[in-house]
Structure formats: C-alpha cells, structure tokens
Design a protein around this motif. Structure first.
Motif, mmCIF file in Angstrom:
data_model
loop_
_atom_site.group_PDB
_atom_site.id
_atom_site.type_symbol
_atom_site.label_atom_id
_atom_site.label_comp_id
_atom_site.label_asym_id
_atom_site.label_seq_id
_atom_site.Cartn_x
_atom_site.Cartn_y
_atom_site.Cartn_z
ATOM 1 N N LYS A 4 0.828 -1.220 0.000
ATOM 2 C CA LYS A 4 0.000 0.000 0.000
ATOM 3 C C LYS A 4 0.856 1.260 0.000
ATOM 4 C CE LYS A 4 -0.768 0.399 5.021
ATOM 5 N NZ LYS A 4 -1.800 0.506 6.085
ATOM 6 N N TYR A 5 2.037 1.215 0.624
ATOM 7 C CA TYR A 5 2.897 2.387 0.669
ATOM 8 C C TYR A 5 3.501 2.681 -0.700
ATOM 9 C CZ TYR A 5 2.485 1.548 5.677
ATOM 10 O OH TYR A 5 1.977 1.346 6.942
ATOM 11 N N ASP A 6 3.791 1.626 -1.445
ATOM 12 C CA ASP A 6 4.320 1.817 -2.793
ATOM 13 C C ASP A 6 3.244 2.395 -3.713
ATOM 14 O OD1 ASP A 6 6.543 1.523 -4.640
ATOM 15 O OD2 ASP A 6 5.350 -0.020 -5.609
ATOM 16 N N LYS A 7 2.015 1.967 -3.517
ATOM 17 C CA LYS A 7 0.914 2.526 -4.316
ATOM 18 C C LYS A 7 0.724 4.000 -4.002
ATOM 19 C CE LYS A 7 -1.590 -1.812 -4.897
ATOM 20 N NZ LYS A 7 -2.786 -2.609 -4.537
ATOM 21 N N ILE A 8 0.840 4.362 -2.739
ATOM 22 C CA ILE A 8 0.744 5.780 -2.366
ATOM 23 C C ILE A 8 1.870 6.568 -3.029
ATOM 24 C CG2 ILE A 8 0.972 7.410 -0.446
ATOM 25 C CD1 ILE A 8 -0.445 5.269 1.299
ATOM 26 N N GLN A 55 3.447 5.855 -5.760
ATOM 27 C CA GLN A 55 3.131 5.940 -7.183
ATOM 28 C C GLN A 55 2.111 7.047 -7.459
ATOM 29 O OE1 GLN A 55 0.845 2.618 -8.580
ATOM 30 N NE2 GLN A 55 1.498 2.858 -10.697
ATOM 31 N N HIS A 56 1.088 7.115 -6.629
ATOM 32 C CA HIS A 56 0.023 8.091 -6.873
ATOM 33 C C HIS A 56 0.459 9.505 -6.490
ATOM 34 C CE1 HIS A 56 -3.606 5.572 -7.928
ATOM 35 N NE2 HIS A 56 -2.621 4.686 -7.789
ATOM 36 N N ILE A 57 1.358 9.644 -5.540
ATOM 37 C CA ILE A 57 1.922 10.971 -5.260
ATOM 38 C C ILE A 57 2.645 11.491 -6.494
ATOM 39 C CG2 ILE A 57 3.726 12.196 -3.964
ATOM 40 C CD1 ILE A 57 2.940 10.504 -1.525
ATOM 41 N N LEU A 58 3.429 10.615 -7.138
ATOM 42 C CA LEU A 58 4.122 11.039 -8.353
ATOM 43 C C LEU A 58 3.131 11.363 -9.462
ATOM 44 C CD1 LEU A 58 6.710 11.597 -9.867
ATOM 45 C CD2 LEU A 58 6.879 9.159 -10.396
ATOM 46 N N ARG A 59 2.085 10.557 -9.599
ATOM 47 C CA ARG A 59 1.046 10.879 -10.587
ATOM 48 C C ARG A 59 0.493 12.282 -10.366
ATOM 49 N NH1 ARG A 59 -3.131 5.743 -11.118
ATOM 50 N NH2 ARG A 59 -1.688 4.266 -12.130
ATOM 51 N N SER A 60 0.328 12.655 -9.097
ATOM 52 C CA SER A 60 -0.247 13.966 -8.790
ATOM 53 C C SER A 60 0.720 15.108 -9.102
ATOM 54 C CB SER A 60 -0.665 14.035 -7.317
ATOM 55 O OG SER A 60 0.466 14.153 -6.456
ATOM 56 N N GLU A 61 2.005 14.779 -9.267
ATOM 57 C CA GLU A 61 3.033 15.797 -9.484
ATOM 58 C C GLU A 61 3.391 15.996 -10.950
ATOM 59 O OE1 GLU A 61 5.353 15.122 -5.197
ATOM 60 O OE2 GLU A 61 6.149 14.233 -7.044
ATOM 61 N N VAL A 62 2.916 15.097 -11.817
ATOM 62 C CA VAL A 62 3.258 15.201 -13.242
ATOM 63 C C VAL A 62 2.062 15.721 -14.035
ATOM 64 C CG1 VAL A 62 4.973 13.358 -13.082
ATOM 65 C CG2 VAL A 62 2.615 12.783 -13.717
#
Length: 212
Positions: free
Chosen positions: A30-34, A36-43
């Motif tokens: 779950k931490y890796d998914k978070i 991943q999604h933090i990076l999605r929110s930054e691009v």
C-alpha cells in the motif's frame, strides 16, 4: 528537440520482472501505491503502452492521494485497443498515439473526446516532442509496460528511473525493460541518487538519474 522531464516508475520482482509469465503483476504494497500516486499527482501526464491497457485495463487516475488527475497517454502502434477500456470511458483527458489510421476506431474514440495522434515511424522521442510542443506537457511519468520502458531507454528518452524492488521472484515473465537488449559495454550506466527501505519494511525504493 524539446521534451518533458521524463520519469520511468515501476515496481518489479527481485529478478527484475514487471509481471509473471501469467501476467500477474500485483507487486506493490500500500505504501508503494501511495508513492506511485503521489508522483502521478506531481506530473502533467502518465504514459503507458497499448498492451498495458489491454492486460491491466487501468484508469490511471489518482486514488490514494488528492490532487489533479494527469493527462493519460496511450502508445499503440497497432491501434489494437478496446473502446470500452476504462481509460476511454472516464475522465480526465486521454491522448492516443499510433501509426495506424483505423478510421472506425479513431472516429469512435474522437466521439468520446479522446485525442488521436497518428505519427509515421512512431518513437517515444517523437511522442514526447509532440506532447511538449502541442499539449504543454512539461513533466511526464512512464508507468509501463516493459516494451514501452525499453523503447524509452533505448532511445535515451528519459531523465529518471524510480523502481521499487518487491519481495517476489518470478523466474520468468516480462522484464522492466523488455526488448532486444544492449551489448554489455553499450548499456547505459545510471547514478543512484536515493535508496530507502519502504515503510512496509519488505521492499526497497531506488531512484536513478542519468549522469550529466
């Protein structure tokens, strides 16, 4: 050539596989998914290959963090895509790059608000230049699959690789960079700029950049 800042992000098995031989690819905690999604929110955009759309049917939306969903970019030389895939049904904007001018599929996608870009002799670099020049994409994340990641690395069309090493061993399957491969002396060497044990205490997240 102008291009966005390009980050390749993936989670792999200990032996470097994105997925097993049966295409099983549930590797992230779950931490890796978070992460991943933090990076999605930054691009500005997230890019995947057509095979990822066919096999995984992702939405590529934000789920574990709040923010603005990135533009979704699909690369499919064959233009063999299912009009009912999630990425073509729900917002945000999706852009498809292909070499094939399949008028029926193209018209169906356009009717749903999908942008279709047809490029002869398509490459990752050509796509990145088009995204930069015509869609104001300045930072992009490549999430897969293995063929798409290989093409980006082969063309030297990336800036960072962020990879999480999961605790599984597949022994066969799809490689992180799934292509014909480099000769040993010609293979790129990257600079490790960060390494940390994941919050789950069973994975390692690594960040590499190209040497200046």
């Amino acid at each position: 050539m102008n291009k966005p800042y390009i980050i390749i992000f993936s989670t792999v098995s200990i032996d470097g596989r994105l997925a097993a031989k049966d295409f099983y690819s549930e590797l992230s905690c779950k931490y890796d998914k978070i992460r991943q999604h933090i990076l999605r929110s930054e691009v500005d955009a997230v890019l995947v290959g057509g095979n990822t759309v066919r096999k995984d049917n992702p939405s590529l939306k934000l789920k574990y963090v709040k923010g603005k969903d990135p533009v979704r970019v699909v690369v499919s030389k064959s233009f063999n895509l299912d009009i009912n895939s999630k990425i073509f049904i729900i917002p945000p904007q999706t852009i498809v790059y292909t070499e094939k001018d399949n008028c029926i599929l193209k018209d169906k996608l356009i009717s749903r608000g999908i942008i279709v870009r047809i490029i002869n002799n398509i490459t990752i670099c050509k796509i990145m230049n088009d995204l930069y020049e015509n869609f104001a994409i300045r930072k992009i994340m490549i999430e897969g699959g293995g063929n798409t990641i290989w093409n980006a690395i082969k063309e030297n069309c990336y800036d960072e690789i962020r990879v999480t090493i999961s605790s599984r061993i597949f022994g066969n399957g799809i490689n992180l960079a799934n292509g014909e491969g480099f000769n040993g002396e010609e293979s790129p060497r990257l600079q490790l700029v960060d390494a940390k044990i994941c919050e789950c205490n069973n994975e390692i997240h690594l960040i590499y950049k190209k040497f200046k």
